[in-house]
Design an enzyme around this catalytic site. Structure first.
Site, PDB file in Angstrom:
ATOM      1  N   THR A 198       0.856  -1.187   0.000  1.00  0.00           N
ATOM      2  CA  THR A 198       0.000   0.000   0.000  1.00  0.00           C
ATOM      3  C   THR A 198       0.889   1.232   0.000  1.00  0.00           C
ATOM      4  O   THR A 198       1.574   1.521   0.988  1.00  0.00           O
ATOM      5  CB  THR A 198      -0.918   0.018   1.243  1.00  0.00           C
ATOM      6  OG1 THR A 198      -1.685  -1.187   1.265  1.00  0.00           O
ATOM      7  CG2 THR A 198      -1.863   1.208   1.187  1.00  0.00           C
TER       8      THR A 198
ATOM      9  N   LYS B   4      -7.093   1.855  -3.349  1.00  0.00           N
ATOM     10  CA  LYS B   4      -6.723   1.281  -2.043  1.00  0.00           C
ATOM     11  C   LYS B   4      -6.712   2.340  -0.934  1.00  0.00           C
ATOM     12  O   LYS B   4      -7.200   2.086   0.168  1.00  0.00           O
ATOM     13  CB  LYS B   4      -5.346   0.594  -2.169  1.00  0.00           C
ATOM     14  CG  LYS B   4      -4.757   0.096  -0.879  1.00  0.00           C
ATOM     15  CD  LYS B   4      -5.583  -0.989  -0.209  1.00  0.00           C
ATOM     16  CE  LYS B   4      -4.986  -1.339   1.145  1.00  0.00           C
ATOM     17  NZ  LYS B   4      -5.883  -2.185   1.928  1.00  0.00           N
TER      18      LYS B   4
ATOM     19  N   LYS C 139       0.368   5.214   8.573  1.00  0.00           N
ATOM     20  CA  LYS C 139       1.055   5.461   7.292  1.00  0.00           C
ATOM     21  C   LYS C 139       0.049   5.673   6.159  1.00  0.00           C
ATOM     22  O   LYS C 139       0.192   6.586   5.341  1.00  0.00           O
ATOM     23  CB  LYS C 139       1.982   4.267   7.008  1.00  0.00           C
ATOM     24  CG  LYS C 139       2.674   4.242   5.659  1.00  0.00           C
ATOM     25  CD  LYS C 139       1.995   3.373   4.610  1.00  0.00           C
ATOM     26  CE  LYS C 139       1.828   1.911   4.975  1.00  0.00           C
ATOM     27  NZ  LYS C 139       1.238   1.109   3.894  1.00  0.00           N
TER      28      LYS C 139
HETATM   29  N1  LIG Z   1      -1.695  -6.481   7.400  1.00  0.00           N
HETATM   30  C1  LIG Z   1      -2.762  -6.154   6.697  1.00  0.00           C
HETATM   31  O1  LIG Z   1      -3.902  -6.422   7.112  1.00  0.00           O
HETATM   32  C2  LIG Z   1      -2.649  -5.467   5.373  1.00  0.00           C
HETATM   33  C3  LIG Z   1      -3.747  -5.512   4.510  1.00  0.00           C
HETATM   34  C4  LIG Z   1      -3.684  -4.911   3.256  1.00  0.00           C
HETATM   35  C5  LIG Z   1      -2.519  -4.243   2.907  1.00  0.00           C
HETATM   36  N2  LIG Z   1      -1.455  -4.189   3.771  1.00  0.00           N
HETATM   37  C6  LIG Z   1      -0.261  -3.472   3.317  1.00  0.00           C
HETATM   38  O2  LIG Z   1       0.651  -4.481   2.885  1.00  0.00           O
HETATM   39  C7  LIG Z   1       1.992  -4.065   3.162  1.00  0.00           C
HETATM   40  C8  LIG Z   1       2.654  -5.110   4.060  1.00  0.00           C
HETATM   41  O3  LIG Z   1       1.903  -5.198   5.245  1.00  0.00           O
HETATM   42  P1  LIG Z   1       2.219  -6.255   6.413  1.00  0.00           P
HETATM   43  O4  LIG Z   1       1.052  -6.214   7.325  1.00  0.00           O
HETATM   44  O5  LIG Z   1       2.670  -7.532   5.809  1.00  0.00           O
HETATM   45  O6  LIG Z   1       3.435  -5.513   7.109  1.00  0.00           O
HETATM   46  P2  LIG Z   1       4.668  -6.101   7.970  1.00  0.00           P
HETATM   47  O7  LIG Z   1       4.310  -7.394   8.593  1.00  0.00           O
HETATM   48  O8  LIG Z   1       5.094  -4.966   8.829  1.00  0.00           O
HETATM   49  O9  LIG Z   1       5.774  -6.362   6.849  1.00  0.00           O
HETATM   50  C9  LIG Z   1       6.455  -5.306   6.240  1.00  0.00           C
HETATM   51  C10 LIG Z   1       7.492  -5.833   5.284  1.00  0.00           C
HETATM   52  O10 LIG Z   1       8.270  -4.735   4.755  1.00  0.00           O
HETATM   53  C11 LIG Z   1       9.672  -4.976   5.032  1.00  0.00           C
HETATM   54  N3  LIG Z   1      10.357  -3.708   5.226  1.00  0.00           N
HETATM   55  C12 LIG Z   1       9.999  -2.688   6.025  1.00  0.00           C
HETATM   56  N4  LIG Z   1      10.871  -1.661   5.907  1.00  0.00           N
HETATM   57  C13 LIG Z   1      11.818  -2.069   5.035  1.00  0.00           C
HETATM   58  C14 LIG Z   1      12.988  -1.463   4.490  1.00  0.00           C
HETATM   59  N5  LIG Z   1      13.338  -0.209   4.822  1.00  0.00           N
HETATM   60  N6  LIG Z   1      13.734  -2.173   3.611  1.00  0.00           N
HETATM   61  C15 LIG Z   1      13.359  -3.436   3.255  1.00  0.00           C
HETATM   62  N7  LIG Z   1      12.260  -4.061   3.718  1.00  0.00           N
HETATM   63  C16 LIG Z   1      11.497  -3.386   4.596  1.00  0.00           C
HETATM   64  C17 LIG Z   1       9.661  -5.841   6.265  1.00  0.00           C
HETATM   65  O11 LIG Z   1      10.903  -6.481   6.409  1.00  0.00           O
HETATM   66  P3  LIG Z   1      11.317  -7.100   7.877  1.00  0.00           P
HETATM   67  O12 LIG Z   1      10.600  -8.393   7.986  1.00  0.00           O
HETATM   68  O13 LIG Z   1      12.794  -7.230   7.785  1.00  0.00           O
HETATM   69  O14 LIG Z   1      10.873  -6.071   8.893  1.00  0.00           O
HETATM   70  C18 LIG Z   1       8.504  -6.794   5.939  1.00  0.00           C
HETATM   71  O15 LIG Z   1       8.882  -7.743   4.986  1.00  0.00           O
HETATM   72  C19 LIG Z   1       1.877  -2.675   3.778  1.00  0.00           C
HETATM   73  O16 LIG Z   1       1.991  -1.711   2.755  1.00  0.00           O
HETATM   74  C20 LIG Z   1       0.477  -2.668   4.367  1.00  0.00           C
HETATM   75  O17 LIG Z   1      -0.036  -1.355   4.489  1.00  0.00           O
HETATM   76  C21 LIG Z   1      -1.502  -4.803   4.983  1.00  0.00           C
END
Ligand SMILES: NC(=O)c1ccc[n+]([C@@H]2O[C@H](COP(=O)([O-])OP(=O)(O)OC[C@H]3O[C@@H](n4cnc5c(N)ncnc54)[C@H](OP(=O)(O)O)[C@@H]3O)[C@@H](O)[C@H]2O)c1
Length: 286
Positions: free
Chosen positions: A94, A169, A237
């Protein structure tokens, strides 16, 4: 081979769906330990985003925010310089529409095709392959990856040109954030007026005013267990992306900006890694 970068809450489950459907995957994540379950299921490990590009002709990214996407794509050892011409990058993170358009330009400079394909749905739908994709980019590029998206989601909507997937989104997440915060305030007031927490929650959920997704947050609020499905810091965010985009479009969103600062306060007070429904707990604890 398919490349997959970003194995957080969502990415790990989405990559798992591709593997379960028999696709060969090369994966990378900043923290390697999150890849272990997928490696045990047969995925191949890449030590850097660059290494993913050296073996893949389609790369999916599912990363926290625009900065993370930019780092992984065009930072040191980024993948974009190493993808073969004609490859396809599908960014499911996102981010905001302007950022998606900029990444599409960066991809285009290297003759790589680009789709923005963010998802609606959280941890459980990701696990079950029931996400909803909103895709921006060329229809023929979408058709090429549609079977892969259908391994991860129950619906795929083509919203239009590049950036229109992320545009839709953030429109959706504006509603998500505000509905959650409004619900949290209503429960807080109900309790202050002497009602039992579960009674207020169930009364609201049984009426017409609560958004359908709030049913999935019932037990978290009633039991006070905010293990993350969608981390609160990502919701803040997303509201930041909404505010930025509204500024670019010369649109005023007074409530969105108040909500953004509410989530920002909760993030500063230690709720950043909890589910975004912990906005309720933040209001209670203040
Ligand atoms: N969770 C939900 O319900 C949901 C639903 C729809 C959309 N989303 C969107 O989907 C995306 C991922 O969400 P998530 O819930 O899976 O988040 P998450 O569990 O916090 O995972 C974030 C990912 O990004 C990586 N990352 C963060 N900063 C980084 C950097 N500077 N360099 C390289 N890698 C980095 C993290 O690596 P590490 O593992 O090393 O920290 C991890 O792989 C986001 O944009 C979120 O808004 C989430």
């Amino acid at each position: 081979m398919i490349g997959f970068i970003g194995l957080g809450i969502m990415g790990s489950r989405m990559a798992g769906r591709l593997l379960a459907h028999g696709h060969a995957l090369i994966v990378h994540n900043r923290s390697q330990e999150k890849a272990e379950p997928l490696l045990n299921q047969g995925a191949r490990w890449a030590a850097s985003p660059k290494e993913v590009a050296e073996h893949a002709d389609i790369v999916f990214t599912m990363l926290a925010n625009p900065k993370a996407v930019e780092t992984v794509a065009i930072g040191e050892n980024g993948f974009l310089d190493h993808l073969a011409e004609g490859s396809l990058w599908v960014d499911m993170s996102t981010v905001d529409p302007s950022f998606s358009r900029r990444m599409a330009q960066e991809a285009g400079k290297r003759k790589v095709r680009f789709l923005d394909a963010p998802v609606a749905g959280s941890k459980i739908p990701a696990e079950k392959g029931e996400l909803v994709f909103h895709v921006g980019g060329k229809a023929e590029d979408l058709e090429e990856v549609r079977p892969l998206l259908e391994c991860m989601g129950r619906a795929v909507h083509h919203q239009g040109e590049v950036g229109s997937g992320t545009a839709m989104k953030i429109v959706i997440n504006l509603m998500l954030a505000q509905s959650m915060a409004a619900f949290a305030e209503a429960v807080t007031l109900g309790e202050a007026l002497g009602f039992d927490k579960a009674h207020v929650v169930d009364t609201l959920l049984g009426g017409a005013t609560a958004a359908p997704f709030l049913r999935g947050k019932r037990d978290k609020i009633v039991n006070g267990d905010f293990e993350p499905e969608f981390p609160l810091e990502h919701m803040q965010k997303d509201l930041q992306l909404v505010a930025q985009t509204a500024f670019e479009q010369n649109v005023a969103l007074p409530l969105a900006n108040a909500g953004k600062e509410l989530y920002a306060l909760a993030k500063q007070k230690g709720y950043r890694g909890q589910d975004f429904s912990a906005i309720y707990q933040f209001l209670k604890d203040r």
